[in-house]
Design a protein around this motif. Structure first.
Motif, PDB file in Angstrom:
ATOM      1  N   PRO A  10       0.337  -1.019   0.029  1.00 20.78           N
ATOM      2  CA  PRO A  10       0.106  -0.606  -0.016  1.00 20.78           C
ATOM      3  C   PRO A  10       1.164   1.564   0.476  1.00 20.78           C
ATOM      4  CG  PRO A  10      -0.866  -1.719   1.251  1.00 20.78           C
ATOM      5  CD  PRO A  10       0.658  -2.341   0.988  1.00 20.78           C
ATOM      6  N   GLY A  11       0.530   2.417  -0.482  1.00 15.33           N
ATOM      7  CA  GLY A  11       1.270   3.282  -1.220  1.00 15.33           C
ATOM      8  C   GLY A  11       2.414   3.727  -2.291  1.00 15.33           C
ATOM      9  N   GLY A  25      -7.810  -1.716  -6.538  1.00 17.33           N
ATOM     10  CA  GLY A  25      -6.478  -1.865  -5.355  1.00 17.33           C
ATOM     11  C   GLY A  25      -5.603  -0.733  -5.462  1.00 17.33           C
ATOM     12  N   THR A  26      -6.378   0.716  -5.832  1.00 13.98           N
ATOM     13  CA  THR A  26      -5.356   1.279  -6.735  1.00 13.98           C
ATOM     14  C   THR A  26      -6.041   2.827  -5.798  1.00 13.98           C
ATOM     15  OG1 THR A  26      -5.364   1.954  -9.107  1.00 13.98           O
ATOM     16  CG2 THR A  26      -3.787   0.345  -8.199  1.00 13.98           C
ATOM     17  N   ARG A  29      -3.735   9.986  -6.744  1.00 17.40           N
ATOM     18  CA  ARG A  29      -3.222  11.375  -6.134  1.00 17.40           C
ATOM     19  C   ARG A  29      -2.211  12.166  -6.966  1.00 17.40           C
ATOM     20  NH1 ARG A  29      -1.448  10.643  -0.269  1.00 17.40           N
ATOM     21  NH2 ARG A  29      -3.712  10.362   0.337  1.00 17.40           N
ATOM     22  N   ASN A  30      -2.629  13.420  -6.887  1.00 14.48           N
ATOM     23  CA  ASN A  30      -1.771  14.151  -7.601  1.00 14.48           C
ATOM     24  C   ASN A  30      -1.767  13.897  -9.090  1.00 14.48           C
ATOM     25  OD1 ASN A  30      -1.733  16.251  -5.391  1.00 14.48           O
ATOM     26  ND2 ASN A  30      -0.310  15.142  -5.083  1.00 14.48           N
ATOM     27  N   GLY A  31      -2.281  13.322  -9.887  1.00 15.20           N
ATOM     28  CA  GLY A  31      -2.206  13.165 -11.148  1.00 15.20           C
ATOM     29  C   GLY A  31      -1.284  11.553 -10.659  1.00 15.20           C
ATOM     30  N   MET A  32      -1.247  10.460 -10.244  1.00 16.48           N
ATOM     31  CA  MET A  32      -0.382   9.564  -9.725  1.00 16.48           C
ATOM     32  C   MET A  32      -1.013   8.590  -9.244  1.00 16.48           C
ATOM     33  SD  MET A  32       3.061  10.186 -10.443  1.00 16.48           S
ATOM     34  CE  MET A  32       3.446   8.313 -10.357  1.00 16.48           C
ATOM     35  N   ILE A  33      -0.869   7.184  -9.736  1.00 18.68           N
ATOM     36  CA  ILE A  33      -1.710   6.362  -9.619  1.00 18.68           C
ATOM     37  C   ILE A  33      -1.026   5.299  -8.254  1.00 18.68           C
ATOM     38  CG2 ILE A  33      -2.590   4.323 -10.256  1.00 18.68           C
ATOM     39  CD1 ILE A  33      -3.015   5.544 -12.668  1.00 18.68           C
ATOM     40  N   TYR A  34      -1.216   5.291  -7.363  1.00 17.24           N
ATOM     41  CA  TYR A  34      -0.815   3.969  -5.611  1.00 17.24           C
ATOM     42  C   TYR A  34      -1.269   3.207  -5.886  1.00 17.24           C
ATOM     43  CZ  TYR A  34       1.640   8.717  -5.011  1.00 17.24           C
ATOM     44  OH  TYR A  34       2.151   9.918  -5.041  1.00 17.24           O
ATOM     45  N   SER A  35      -0.755   1.790  -5.369  1.00 17.00           N
ATOM     46  CA  SER A  35      -1.525   0.778  -4.879  1.00 17.00           C
ATOM     47  C   SER A  35      -2.117   1.011  -3.305  1.00 17.00           C
ATOM     48  CB  SER A  35      -0.343  -0.428  -4.508  1.00 17.00           C
ATOM     49  OG  SER A  35      -0.983  -1.174  -3.854  1.00 17.00           O
ATOM     50  N   SER A  36      -3.388   0.824  -2.809  1.00 17.35           N
ATOM     51  CA  SER A  36      -4.060   0.533  -2.035  1.00 17.35           C
ATOM     52  C   SER A  36      -3.618  -0.681  -1.539  1.00 17.35           C
ATOM     53  CB  SER A  36      -5.100   0.841  -2.230  1.00 17.35           C
ATOM     54  OG  SER A  36      -6.639   0.233  -2.995  1.00 17.35           O
ATOM     55  N   GLU A  63      -4.093  -6.955  -8.006  1.00 19.03           N
ATOM     56  CA  GLU A  63      -5.069  -8.322  -7.657  1.00 19.03           C
ATOM     57  C   GLU A  63      -4.278  -8.540  -6.395  1.00 19.03           C
ATOM     58  OE1 GLU A  63      -4.378 -11.668  -9.611  1.00 19.03           O
ATOM     59  OE2 GLU A  63      -6.558 -11.368 -10.592  1.00 19.03           O
ATOM     60  N   ARG A  64      -5.173  -8.658  -5.378  1.00 12.76           N
ATOM     61  CA  ARG A  64      -5.237  -9.656  -4.055  1.00 12.76           C
ATOM     62  C   ARG A  64      -3.558 -10.111  -3.965  1.00 12.76           C
ATOM     63  NH1 ARG A  64      -6.594  -6.925   0.627  1.00 12.76           N
ATOM     64  NH2 ARG A  64      -8.275  -5.865   0.675  1.00 12.76           N
ATOM     65  N   GLN A  65      -2.976 -11.270  -3.529  1.00 17.88           N
ATOM     66  CA  GLN A  65      -2.101 -12.383  -3.263  1.00 17.88           C
ATOM     67  C   GLN A  65      -2.680 -12.907  -2.777  1.00 17.88           C
ATOM     68  OE1 GLN A  65       0.355 -12.067  -5.123  1.00 17.88           O
ATOM     69  NE2 GLN A  65       2.244 -12.673  -3.702  1.00 17.88           N
ATOM     70  N   ASN A  66      -3.213 -13.101  -1.466  1.00 16.65           N
ATOM     71  CA  ASN A  66      -4.225 -14.319  -1.194  1.00 16.65           C
ATOM     72  C   ASN A  66      -5.438 -14.196  -0.013  1.00 16.65           C
ATOM     73  OD1 ASN A  66      -4.549 -16.201   0.401  1.00 16.65           O
ATOM     74  ND2 ASN A  66      -3.690 -16.869   1.861  1.00 16.65           N
ATOM     75  N   THR A  67      -6.257 -13.721  -1.104  1.00 13.07           N
ATOM     76  CA  THR A  67      -7.839 -13.683  -0.747  1.00 13.07           C
ATOM     77  C   THR A  67      -8.325 -14.606   0.588  1.00 13.07           C
ATOM     78  OG1 THR A  67      -8.891 -15.177  -2.224  1.00 13.07           O
ATOM     79  CG2 THR A  67      -8.404 -12.381  -2.740  1.00 13.07           C
ATOM     80  N   LYS A  68      -7.377 -16.004   0.834  1.00  9.42           N
ATOM     81  CA  LYS A  68      -8.257 -16.904   1.498  1.00  9.42           C
ATOM     82  C   LYS A  68      -7.751 -15.997   3.433  1.00  9.42           C
ATOM     83  CE  LYS A  68      -7.547 -21.479   3.753  1.00  9.42           C
ATOM     84  NZ  LYS A  68      -7.092 -22.470   4.005  1.00  9.42           N
TER      85      LYS A  68
END
Length: 196
Positions: A10-11, A25-26, A29-36, A63-68
């Motif tokens: 994240p970030g 999942g993103t 902010r200020n024209g940039m795409i970040y991971s959430s 894409e989430r690593q582990n959804t379990k």
């Protein structure tokens, strides 16, 4: 789909909004795409042009690593740490459900009547668990809004790790006693069935 497969936290900055669309999942902010979220960075190519003759940008998403997620359900076996005790119950912080670690903090309660299967009226909490003990138990009820109800009535359930008052790791010597191998002090516990 892109073959790019990068683990992001994240970030983490992923790209520019002029080059990519922001996807799941993103955040922007200020024209940039970040991971959430924690996951894998993915790029999905645009399939077609839009009707106004402008080219659609590829979508950038995580894409989430582990959804379990390990969530206690009735019948699950848990591993937890005793946080506090009173004469009627022990509060337990659940660390693992079956063999999966918990992603969230779950609380459990072992009531005095759920410690042993027999002689329930003779059970004393102080002789069964102490704060800091690691126990194996079974979820017997979803309990109240704050805690799951747990039981250690089976032979394989009970204390699996404990420290003596001197701070040494103890070993089980019977189903209701553990011993400090250094000081030879014996303390009462409701032990999980010792492995022979």
């Amino acid at each position: 789909m892109s073959s790019e497969s990068v683990i992001v936290t994240p970030g983490r900055r992923l790209g520019l909004t002029q080059e990519y669309e922001s996807g799941p999942g993103t955040y922007v902010r200020n024209g940039m795409i970040y991971s959430s979220i924690l996951g894998t960075k993915k790029i999905e190519q645009a399939l077609a042009e839009t009707s106004d003759d402008s080219i659609k940008r590829p979508m950038l998403f995580v894409e989430r690593q582990n959804t379990k997620f390990a969530i206690p359900v009735i019948g699950s076996e848990i591993l937890g740490r005793v946080v506090r005790i009173n004469p009627r119950a022990a509060s337990v912080a659940i660390m693992m459900v079956d063999s999966a670690p918990c992603q969230e903090d779950f609380q459990g309660i072992v009531r005095v009547q759920d410690i042993r299967a027999t002689e329930k009226d003779l059970v004393q909490m102080i002789n069964s668990f102490r704060p800091g003990d690691i126990i194996r138990a079974e979820v017997i009820s979803l309990g109240d809004q704050r805690s799951y109800f747990l039981a250690t009535t089976k032979n394989e359930h009970g204390v699996v790790f404990a420290q003596s008052e001197a701070g040494n790791s103890m070993i089980p010597i019977s189903w209701e006693e553990m011993q400090d191998p250094k000081t030879q002090t014996i303390e009462k516990r409701k032990c999980a069935k010792p492995v022979t």
